[in-house]
Design a protein around this motif. Structure first.
Motif, PDB file in Angstrom:
ATOM      1  N   ILE A 288     -15.823  -0.315   4.275  1.00  0.00           N
ATOM      2  CA  ILE A 288     -15.936   1.111   3.980  1.00  0.00           C
ATOM      3  C   ILE A 288     -15.991   1.936   5.259  1.00  0.00           C
ATOM      4  O   ILE A 288     -15.404   3.027   5.318  1.00  0.00           O
ATOM      5  CB  ILE A 288     -17.163   1.382   3.083  1.00  0.00           C
ATOM      6  CG1 ILE A 288     -17.007   0.658   1.738  1.00  0.00           C
ATOM      7  CG2 ILE A 288     -17.345   2.872   2.858  1.00  0.00           C
ATOM      8  CD1 ILE A 288     -15.760   1.037   0.959  1.00  0.00           C
TER       9      ILE A 288
ATOM     10  N   PRO B 232      -6.807   5.429   8.548  1.00  0.00           N
ATOM     11  CA  PRO B 232      -7.761   5.092   7.484  1.00  0.00           C
ATOM     12  C   PRO B 232      -7.466   5.884   6.212  1.00  0.00           C
ATOM     13  O   PRO B 232      -7.051   7.047   6.280  1.00  0.00           O
ATOM     14  CB  PRO B 232      -9.116   5.480   8.081  1.00  0.00           C
ATOM     15  CG  PRO B 232      -8.914   5.421   9.561  1.00  0.00           C
ATOM     16  CD  PRO B 232      -7.491   5.851   9.786  1.00  0.00           C
ATOM     17  N   LEU B 233      -7.707   5.279   5.073  1.00  0.00           N
ATOM     18  CA  LEU B 233      -7.360   5.883   3.798  1.00  0.00           C
ATOM     19  C   LEU B 233      -8.125   7.182   3.545  1.00  0.00           C
ATOM     20  O   LEU B 233      -7.577   8.158   3.035  1.00  0.00           O
ATOM     21  CB  LEU B 233      -7.640   4.889   2.664  1.00  0.00           C
ATOM     22  CG  LEU B 233      -7.121   5.244   1.279  1.00  0.00           C
ATOM     23  CD1 LEU B 233      -5.602   5.375   1.280  1.00  0.00           C
ATOM     24  CD2 LEU B 233      -7.555   4.186   0.268  1.00  0.00           C
TER      25      LEU B 233
ATOM     26  N   TYR C 261      -7.944   6.469  -6.070  1.00  0.00           N
ATOM     27  CA  TYR C 261      -8.167   6.922  -4.693  1.00  0.00           C
ATOM     28  C   TYR C 261      -7.810   8.395  -4.521  1.00  0.00           C
ATOM     29  O   TYR C 261      -8.403   9.099  -3.703  1.00  0.00           O
ATOM     30  CB  TYR C 261      -7.367   6.063  -3.711  1.00  0.00           C
ATOM     31  CG  TYR C 261      -7.908   4.657  -3.531  1.00  0.00           C
ATOM     32  CD1 TYR C 261      -9.224   4.336  -3.853  1.00  0.00           C
ATOM     33  CD2 TYR C 261      -7.098   3.641  -3.023  1.00  0.00           C
ATOM     34  CE1 TYR C 261      -9.715   3.051  -3.680  1.00  0.00           C
ATOM     35  CE2 TYR C 261      -7.580   2.350  -2.847  1.00  0.00           C
ATOM     36  CZ  TYR C 261      -8.893   2.066  -3.181  1.00  0.00           C
ATOM     37  OH  TYR C 261      -9.375   0.785  -3.003  1.00  0.00           O
TER      38      TYR C 261
ATOM     39  N   GLU D 248      -5.867  -4.457  -4.056  1.00  0.00           N
ATOM     40  CA  GLU D 248      -6.561  -5.285  -3.066  1.00  0.00           C
ATOM     41  C   GLU D 248      -6.482  -6.773  -3.408  1.00  0.00           C
ATOM     42  O   GLU D 248      -6.147  -7.605  -2.555  1.00  0.00           O
ATOM     43  CB  GLU D 248      -8.021  -4.843  -2.933  1.00  0.00           C
ATOM     44  CG  GLU D 248      -8.209  -3.480  -2.301  1.00  0.00           C
ATOM     45  CD  GLU D 248      -7.936  -2.327  -3.264  1.00  0.00           C
ATOM     46  OE1 GLU D 248      -7.837  -1.182  -2.796  1.00  0.00           O
ATOM     47  OE2 GLU D 248      -7.830  -2.581  -4.486  1.00  0.00           O
TER      48      GLU D 248
ATOM     49  N   PHE E 190      -7.272  -2.037   5.130  1.00  0.00           N
ATOM     50  CA  PHE E 190      -8.425  -1.177   5.388  1.00  0.00           C
ATOM     51  C   PHE E 190      -8.611  -0.810   6.854  1.00  0.00           C
ATOM     52  O   PHE E 190      -9.620  -0.200   7.216  1.00  0.00           O
ATOM     53  CB  PHE E 190      -9.692  -1.844   4.852  1.00  0.00           C
ATOM     54  CG  PHE E 190      -9.682  -1.999   3.353  1.00  0.00           C
ATOM     55  CD1 PHE E 190      -9.956  -0.912   2.529  1.00  0.00           C
ATOM     56  CD2 PHE E 190      -9.384  -3.205   2.762  1.00  0.00           C
ATOM     57  CE1 PHE E 190      -9.940  -1.038   1.153  1.00  0.00           C
ATOM     58  CE2 PHE E 190      -9.362  -3.343   1.379  1.00  0.00           C
ATOM     59  CZ  PHE E 190      -9.634  -2.254   0.576  1.00  0.00           C
TER      60      PHE E 190
ATOM     61  N   LYS F  75       0.828  -1.211   0.000  1.00  0.00           N
ATOM     62  CA  LYS F  75       0.000   0.000   0.000  1.00  0.00           C
ATOM     63  C   LYS F  75       0.860   1.257   0.000  1.00  0.00           C
ATOM     64  O   LYS F  75       0.617   2.193  -0.778  1.00  0.00           O
ATOM     65  CB  LYS F  75      -0.941   0.000   1.208  1.00  0.00           C
ATOM     66  CG  LYS F  75      -1.836   1.240   1.272  1.00  0.00           C
ATOM     67  CD  LYS F  75      -2.948   1.093   2.302  1.00  0.00           C
ATOM     68  CE  LYS F  75      -2.445   1.093   3.711  1.00  0.00           C
ATOM     69  NZ  LYS F  75      -3.551   1.181   4.700  1.00  0.00           N
TER      70      LYS F  75
ATOM     71  N   LEU G 294     -12.566   2.173   6.169  1.00  0.00           N
ATOM     72  CA  LEU G 294     -11.833   2.989   5.205  1.00  0.00           C
ATOM     73  C   LEU G 294     -11.958   4.480   5.524  1.00  0.00           C
ATOM     74  O   LEU G 294     -11.018   5.247   5.325  1.00  0.00           O
ATOM     75  CB  LEU G 294     -12.364   2.718   3.798  1.00  0.00           C
ATOM     76  CG  LEU G 294     -11.494   3.063   2.598  1.00  0.00           C
ATOM     77  CD1 LEU G 294     -10.214   2.253   2.603  1.00  0.00           C
ATOM     78  CD2 LEU G 294     -12.258   2.818   1.303  1.00  0.00           C
TER      79      LEU G 294
END
Length: 423
Positions: free
Chosen positions: A383, A208-209, A282, A123, A164, A37, A386
């Motif tokens: 999510i 978190p992203l 992203y 992913e 995630f 990542k 995320l």
């Protein structure tokens, strides 16, 4: 040692070994996921920045990336093409484990694909690499072979957890998509792998992203949430159909050279038209999350939204068909975010609905992922993890179920299940 004494201590020894190997798998899979990542984020940001405003780079990057993947496959990875998560299904359904070279193969190819503009995500590359770690562990001792699926799932659970920042998504993905059953050994190995992976990301301070602070949602928006769920279900089927269609078309191209050339040309053309399509997308989601609640729909913006929804499944499918590594995780999240934003801005601009666009983006991401992989609970926790916020837990859950069953009603297969179940 007498037989009766051995039988007495055998369960203790068995669980002791399983605990130890689960913790090792969890740590290694988490380390792999975080490393992939971080490296992908860095190189994608650098290379996408270089490509902005430079047509030469837009043309060269996809061609270079796909060519490099092909060369590595021919000379380093035993001329074996990566088949994505299908490899995991084949391994759990048979007595064969995943070969150890699948760890560097998916790691390197996933990194190259996304960094050089391939419109997919890391992913699935992480899932298969992590699964291969679990598979490798079960090959090291005869006793572990009977728990091959559980150990493969432990690797997957840890990989998704690290990507995630939520152990629930990792556990649910391993259960909903891969194992589909959860005995006590599955729970033991996977909970331990998730725990060590989550502990690792807490230790290194992984965030978190899309870290958000969502303060509220309105009950009056519930009917529009349901509409968004239906639209996500329809778009998920479109994505699945695109992937299968383009894979079939690219198989008709006998020459690998022409396959790469055609794929790279198509990817470059679409990135030139819509730079948001570069890589996993992203970066584009982050930018729009910052301004979502202040956007007003205009004709040029509507054209951009339509372009994204139309072309993202196409460019993803071509990336995979031309030899890129990845799957539909990131594309589903990307499509869902922009579909949710489009719906919200449309409602606010022309119907004065007063909905909160950022909420629609988050719900859209979850709903599209749920419909794309038929795993609503995985999508829910993934999510929420995320964005680092569970305020939308209830509407996300409901819309994920709506989107999944809408997609299933239209077409019963996902990209993951079609190749093994469809005739």
């Amino acid at each position: 040692m007498p037989n009766y004494a051995f039988r007495k201590i055998y369960p203790f020894v068995k669980y002791q070994k399983l605990i130890a190997v689960s913790l090792i798998i969890g740590f290694l899979a988490a380390l792999l996921a975080v490393s992939l990542k971080k490296m992908t984020d860095h190189y994608e940001e650098v290379l996408s920045g270089q490509s902005q405003g430079n047509v030469l780079f837009i043309i060269l990057f996809p061609f270079f990336g796909l060519s490099l993947i092909y060369i590595l496959r021919q000379y380093l990875f035993k001329k074996k093409e990566n088949k994505g998560i299908k490899e995991v299904f084949e391994s759990t359904a048979t007595g064969k484990g995943l070969p150890s070279y699948k760890i560097p193969s998916h790691f390197i190819n996933g990194l190259i694909t996304v960094s050089f503009g391939g419109s997919t995500g890391i992913e699935v590359s992480t899932v298969v690499s992590s699964a291969a770690i679990g598979s490798l562990a079960q090959e090291k001792e005869k006793f572990f072979k009977r728990y091959k699926t559980e150990l493969i799932c432990a690797g997957i659970t840890a990989g998704i957890t690290a990507l995630f920042c939520t152990p629930f998504a990792g556990l649910l993905f391993a259960y909903e998509v891969v194992s589909k059953k959860a005995g006590k050994i599955f729970l033991l190995t996977n909970i331990l792998a998730a725990a060590i992976a989550y502990g690792f990301i807490l230790l290194i301070g992984e965030k978190p992203l899309f870290a958000l602070n969502i303060t509220q949602w309105h009950l009056r928006a519930a009917p529009w949430f349901a509409v968004l769920g239906v639209l996500c279900g329809i778009n998920a089927v479109y994505l699945t159909k695109c992937v299968m269609f383009f894979k079939k078309q690219f198989l008709k191209i006998a020459s690998n050279y022409y396959r790469i050339l055609a794929g790279a040309a198509a990817i470059s053309a679409m990135i030139f038209i819509l730079p948001q399509l570069y890589g996993d997308g992203y970066h584009a989601i982050r930018e729009n999350l910052l301004t979502a609640n202040t956007i007003t729909l205009t004709l040029p913006l509507a054209i951009v939204f339509f372009g994204i929804l139309l072309l993202k499944p196409v460019i993803t499918s071509i990336t995979l068909s031309a030899g890129g590594d990845g799957g539909v995780f990131a594309p589903s999240i990307f499509i869902g975010a922009f579909l949710g934003l489009f719906v919200a801005v449309l409602l606010n601009t022309y119907f004065d609905a007063g909905v909160i666009p950022i909420n629609f983006m988050v719900i859209g991401m979850a709903a599209m992922l749920s419909a794309g992989i038929h795993a609503p609970f995985t999508a829910l926790f993934l999510i929420c993890g995320l964005v680092g916020d569970y305020t939308l837990f209830l509407p996300v859950l409901i819309v994920c179920l709506i989107s999944k069953y809408t997609a299933k009603a239209i077409y019963p297969y996902t990209v993951y299940s079609l190749s093994t179940n469809a005739k």
